[in-house]
Write a protein that holds these residues in place. Structure first.
Motif, PDB file in Angstrom:
ATOM      1  N   SER A 108       0.835  -1.205   0.000  1.00  0.00           N
ATOM      2  CA  SER A 108       0.000   0.000   0.000  1.00  0.00           C
ATOM      3  C   SER A 108       0.866   1.249   0.000  1.00  0.00           C
ATOM      4  O   SER A 108       0.578   2.219  -0.701  1.00  0.00           O
ATOM      5  CB  SER A 108      -0.941   0.008   1.205  1.00  0.00           C
ATOM      6  N   LEU A 109       1.927   1.234   0.787  1.00  0.00           N
ATOM      7  CA  LEU A 109       2.852   2.358   0.813  1.00  0.00           C
ATOM      8  C   LEU A 109       3.534   2.540  -0.543  1.00  0.00           C
ATOM      9  O   LEU A 109       3.708   3.668  -1.013  1.00  0.00           O
ATOM     10  CB  LEU A 109       3.899   2.167   1.905  1.00  0.00           C
ATOM     11  N   ALA A 110       3.903   1.437  -1.179  1.00  0.00           N
ATOM     12  CA  ALA A 110       4.534   1.513  -2.505  1.00  0.00           C
ATOM     13  C   ALA A 110       3.573   2.112  -3.527  1.00  0.00           C
ATOM     14  O   ALA A 110       3.990   2.901  -4.392  1.00  0.00           O
ATOM     15  CB  ALA A 110       5.002   0.128  -2.943  1.00  0.00           C
ATOM     16  N   ARG A 111       2.309   1.772  -3.427  1.00  0.00           N
ATOM     17  CA  ARG A 111       1.328   2.363  -4.349  1.00  0.00           C
ATOM     18  C   ARG A 111       1.197   3.873  -4.112  1.00  0.00           C
ATOM     19  O   ARG A 111       1.087   4.653  -5.065  1.00  0.00           O
ATOM     20  CB  ARG A 111      -0.023   1.671  -4.211  1.00  0.00           C
ATOM     21  N   ILE A 112       1.227   4.287  -2.856  1.00  0.00           N
ATOM     22  CA  ILE A 112       1.194   5.724  -2.546  1.00  0.00           C
ATOM     23  C   ILE A 112       2.446   6.398  -3.091  1.00  0.00           C
ATOM     24  O   ILE A 112       2.369   7.465  -3.717  1.00  0.00           O
ATOM     25  CB  ILE A 112       1.041   5.950  -1.025  1.00  0.00           C
ATOM     26  N   ALA A 113       3.602   5.786  -2.876  1.00  0.00           N
ATOM     27  CA  ALA A 113       4.860   6.345  -3.381  1.00  0.00           C
ATOM     28  C   ALA A 113       4.838   6.452  -4.902  1.00  0.00           C
ATOM     29  O   ALA A 113       5.242   7.472  -5.472  1.00  0.00           O
ATOM     30  CB  ALA A 113       6.040   5.487  -2.924  1.00  0.00           C
ATOM     31  N   GLU A 114       4.353   5.426  -5.545  1.00  0.00           N
ATOM     32  CA  GLU A 114       4.275   5.429  -7.011  1.00  0.00           C
ATOM     33  C   GLU A 114       3.328   6.522  -7.505  1.00  0.00           C
ATOM     34  O   GLU A 114       3.646   7.259  -8.441  1.00  0.00           O
ATOM     35  CB  GLU A 114       3.806   4.054  -7.487  1.00  0.00           C
ATOM     36  N   SER A 115       2.185   6.668  -6.864  1.00  0.00           N
ATOM     37  CA  SER A 115       1.186   7.645  -7.320  1.00  0.00           C
ATOM     38  C   SER A 115       1.614   9.092  -7.067  1.00  0.00           C
ATOM     39  O   SER A 115       1.072  10.011  -7.680  1.00  0.00           O
ATOM     40  CB  SER A 115      -0.170   7.383  -6.656  1.00  0.00           C
ATOM     41  N   THR A 116       2.573   9.295  -6.165  1.00  0.00           N
ATOM     42  CA  THR A 116       3.049  10.646  -5.883  1.00  0.00           C
ATOM     43  C   THR A 116       4.456  10.878  -6.442  1.00  0.00           C
ATOM     44  O   THR A 116       5.140  11.816  -6.038  1.00  0.00           O
ATOM     45  CB  THR A 116       3.019  10.936  -4.366  1.00  0.00           C
ATOM     46  N   ASN A 117       4.874  10.014  -7.371  1.00  0.00           N
ATOM     47  CA  ASN A 117       6.155  10.150  -8.074  1.00  0.00           C
ATOM     48  C   ASN A 117       7.352  10.154  -7.125  1.00  0.00           C
ATOM     49  O   ASN A 117       8.314  10.903  -7.343  1.00  0.00           O
ATOM     50  CB  ASN A 117       6.164  11.402  -8.961  1.00  0.00           C
ATOM     51  N   CYS A 118       7.300   9.348  -6.079  1.00  0.00           N
ATOM     52  CA  CYS A 118       8.426   9.270  -5.152  1.00  0.00           C
ATOM     53  C   CYS A 118       9.585   8.522  -5.801  1.00  0.00           C
ATOM     54  O   CYS A 118       9.384   7.493  -6.454  1.00  0.00           O
ATOM     55  CB  CYS A 118       8.018   8.559  -3.861  1.00  0.00           C
ATOM     56  N   GLY A 119      10.772   9.034  -5.584  1.00  0.00           N
ATOM     57  CA  GLY A 119      11.971   8.390  -6.108  1.00  0.00           C
ATOM     58  C   GLY A 119      12.421   7.214  -5.275  1.00  0.00           C
ATOM     59  O   GLY A 119      13.147   6.344  -5.749  1.00  0.00           O
ATOM     60  N   ARG A 120      11.999   7.199  -4.009  1.00  0.00           N
ATOM     61  CA  ARG A 120      12.350   6.081  -3.139  1.00  0.00           C
ATOM     62  C   ARG A 120      11.502   6.092  -1.873  1.00  0.00           C
ATOM     63  O   ARG A 120      10.887   7.097  -1.542  1.00  0.00           O
ATOM     64  CB  ARG A 120      13.834   6.082  -2.794  1.00  0.00           C
ATOM     65  N   MET A 121      11.513   4.954  -1.214  1.00  0.00           N
ATOM     66  CA  MET A 121      10.924   4.796   0.118  1.00  0.00           C
ATOM     67  C   MET A 121      12.082   4.460   1.050  1.00  0.00           C
ATOM     68  O   MET A 121      12.957   3.674   0.690  1.00  0.00           O
ATOM     69  CB  MET A 121       9.920   3.638   0.139  1.00  0.00           C
ATOM     70  N   GLU A 122      12.068   5.075   2.232  1.00  0.00           N
ATOM     71  CA  GLU A 122      13.151   4.828   3.174  1.00  0.00           C
ATOM     72  C   GLU A 122      12.603   4.696   4.585  1.00  0.00           C
ATOM     73  O   GLU A 122      11.539   5.222   4.893  1.00  0.00           O
ATOM     74  CB  GLU A 122      14.167   5.976   3.149  1.00  0.00           C
ATOM     75  N   TRP A 123      13.379   4.011   5.437  1.00  0.00           N
ATOM     76  CA  TRP A 123      13.037   3.864   6.840  1.00  0.00           C
ATOM     77  C   TRP A 123      14.254   3.328   7.569  1.00  0.00           C
ATOM     78  O   TRP A 123      15.260   2.985   6.938  1.00  0.00           O
ATOM     79  CB  TRP A 123      11.834   2.948   7.040  1.00  0.00           C
ATOM     80  N   THR A 124      14.175   3.265   8.873  1.00  0.00           N
ATOM     81  CA  THR A 124      15.244   2.656   9.659  1.00  0.00           C
ATOM     82  C   THR A 124      14.731   1.340  10.235  1.00  0.00           C
ATOM     83  O   THR A 124      13.528   1.124  10.340  1.00  0.00           O
ATOM     84  CB  THR A 124      15.699   3.570  10.819  1.00  0.00           C
ATOM     85  N   VAL A 125      15.659   0.491  10.581  1.00  0.00           N
ATOM     86  CA  VAL A 125      15.333  -0.758  11.270  1.00  0.00           C
ATOM     87  C   VAL A 125      16.430  -0.999  12.300  1.00  0.00           C
ATOM     88  O   VAL A 125      17.616  -0.769  12.024  1.00  0.00           O
ATOM     89  CB  VAL A 125      15.192  -1.954  10.286  1.00  0.00           C
ATOM     90  N   ASN A 126      16.045  -1.398  13.481  1.00  0.00           N
ATOM     91  CA  ASN A 126      17.002  -1.681  14.537  1.00  0.00           C
ATOM     92  C   ASN A 126      17.918  -2.821  14.103  1.00  0.00           C
ATOM     93  O   ASN A 126      17.443  -3.850  13.612  1.00  0.00           O
ATOM     94  CB  ASN A 126      16.238  -2.043  15.823  1.00  0.00           C
ATOM     95  N   THR A 127      19.216  -2.649  14.301  1.00  0.00           N
ATOM     96  CA  THR A 127      20.174  -3.680  13.865  1.00  0.00           C
ATOM     97  C   THR A 127      19.946  -5.016  14.555  1.00  0.00           C
ATOM     98  O   THR A 127      20.326  -6.051  14.028  1.00  0.00           O
ATOM     99  CB  THR A 127      21.627  -3.216  14.111  1.00  0.00           C
ATOM    100  N   GLY A 128      19.311  -5.003  15.716  1.00  0.00           N
ATOM    101  CA  GLY A 128      19.018  -6.250  16.422  1.00  0.00           C
ATOM    102  C   GLY A 128      17.723  -6.917  15.992  1.00  0.00           C
ATOM    103  O   GLY A 128      17.410  -8.022  16.422  1.00  0.00           O
ATOM    104  N   ASN A 129      16.959  -6.259  15.115  1.00  0.00           N
ATOM    105  CA  ASN A 129      15.679  -6.810  14.658  1.00  0.00           C
ATOM    106  C   ASN A 129      15.929  -7.707  13.437  1.00  0.00           C
ATOM    107  O   ASN A 129      15.584  -7.362  12.312  1.00  0.00           O
ATOM    108  CB  ASN A 129      14.712  -5.670  14.325  1.00  0.00           C
ATOM    109  N   VAL A 130      16.525  -8.845  13.680  1.00  0.00           N
ATOM    110  CA  VAL A 130      16.908  -9.763  12.602  1.00  0.00           C
ATOM    111  C   VAL A 130      15.702 -10.216  11.766  1.00  0.00           C
ATOM    112  O   VAL A 130      15.765 -10.198  10.529  1.00  0.00           O
ATOM    113  CB  VAL A 130      17.707 -10.961  13.165  1.00  0.00           C
ATOM    114  N   PRO A 131      14.570 -10.586  12.398  1.00  0.00           N
ATOM    115  CA  PRO A 131      13.411 -10.961  11.580  1.00  0.00           C
ATOM    116  C   PRO A 131      12.902  -9.786  10.726  1.00  0.00           C
ATOM    117  O   PRO A 131      12.504  -9.968   9.582  1.00  0.00           O
ATOM    118  CB  PRO A 131      12.352 -11.389  12.592  1.00  0.00           C
ATOM    119  N   GLY A 132      12.925  -8.580  11.286  1.00  0.00           N
ATOM    120  CA  GLY A 132      12.488  -7.396  10.545  1.00  0.00           C
ATOM    121  C   GLY A 132      13.389  -7.132   9.353  1.00  0.00           C
ATOM    122  O   GLY A 132      12.919  -6.844   8.240  1.00  0.00           O
TER     123      GLY A 132
END
Length: 163
Positions: A108-132
Motif C-alpha cells: 500500500s505504501l509503494a502504491r502511494i509512493a508510485e502515485s506521488t512520483n516518489c523516487g524512493r521509500m526509506e526507513w530505519t530498522v534496529n540492527t538487532g531486529n533480525v526478523p524485521g
C-alpha cells in the motif's frame, strides 16, 4: 502463510486511541517505553486530522480488527530532485507477523509512493531486529550499512539553537 482477509485503510479521527495504543506497543517492542511521550492530544495536533497533516497513518485490519499500522510522511531527495516517502513506523501485533499483513502494508505504501512520483521509500530498522531485516530484504529493500542515523533532540536542540 495464512489466507487472511487483510484490509489496509487510511486512519480516521475515531482511530486516534488505537494509533496511540499501537505506538505504545511498538515502544515496548523496541525496548524504549521510557521514551514514549506521545499522547492523544499531541497526535491530534499533528496527524491526518489537521488541515496540513505532518504524517499519515495506514491501519491494517484482519476481519474487523486492527492488527498493525504504518506511519509515514513525505520527504525529499535533492540528488533525485524528487519527493520520497519516509516510513517512520511499521508495527504488527506479534501473532500476525509472517501472515502477509506487513507485506500488504508495504505494498500500500509503494502504491502511494508510485502515485506521488516518489523516487524512493526509506526507513530505519534496529540492527538487532533480525526478523524485521529479513522481512524488509525479502520485500526488495537494501540495508545501507554505510549510512548512520544522526539525531539531535531535546536539550541538544536548544543548545545548538543558542538557548
Amino acid at each position: 502463510m495464512a489466507n487472511l482477509d487483510i484490509k489496509i485503510r487510511e486512519a480516521e479521527l475515531a482511530d486516534l486511541e488505537l494509533i496511540l495504543a499501537f505506538i505504545s506497543e511498538k515502544s515496548e517492542f523496541d525496548g524504549v517505553p521510557h521514551l514514549l511521550e506521545a499522547t492523544a492530544d499531541k497526535l491530534k495536533q499533528t496527524l491526518l486530522f489537521v488541515e496540513s497533516p505532518l504524517v499519515r497513518v495506514l491501519l491494517a485490519e484482519v476481519g474487523d480488527t486492527a492488527v498493525g499500522f504504518a506511519m509515514f510522511y513525505a520527504s525529499y531527495s535533492s540528488l533525485l530532485a524528487q519527493p520520497c516517502l519516509w516510513l517512520d513506523d511499521l508495527f504488527l501485533q506479534s501473532h500476525f507477523r509472517g501472515m502477509g499483513v506487513g507485506t500488504a502494508l508495504l505494498k500500500s505504501l509503494a502504491r502511494i509512493a508510485e502515485s506521488t512520483n516518489c523516487g524512493r521509500m526509506e526507513w530505519t530498522v534496529n540492527t538487532g531486529n533480525v526478523p524485521g531485516i529479513a522481512f524488509y530484504q525479502k520485500q526488495g529493500a537494501r540495508i545501507l550499512e554505510n549510512i548512520r542515523l544522526c539525531r539531535i533532540d531535546g536539550d541538544a536542540i536548544n543548545l545548538l539553537a543558542g538557548q
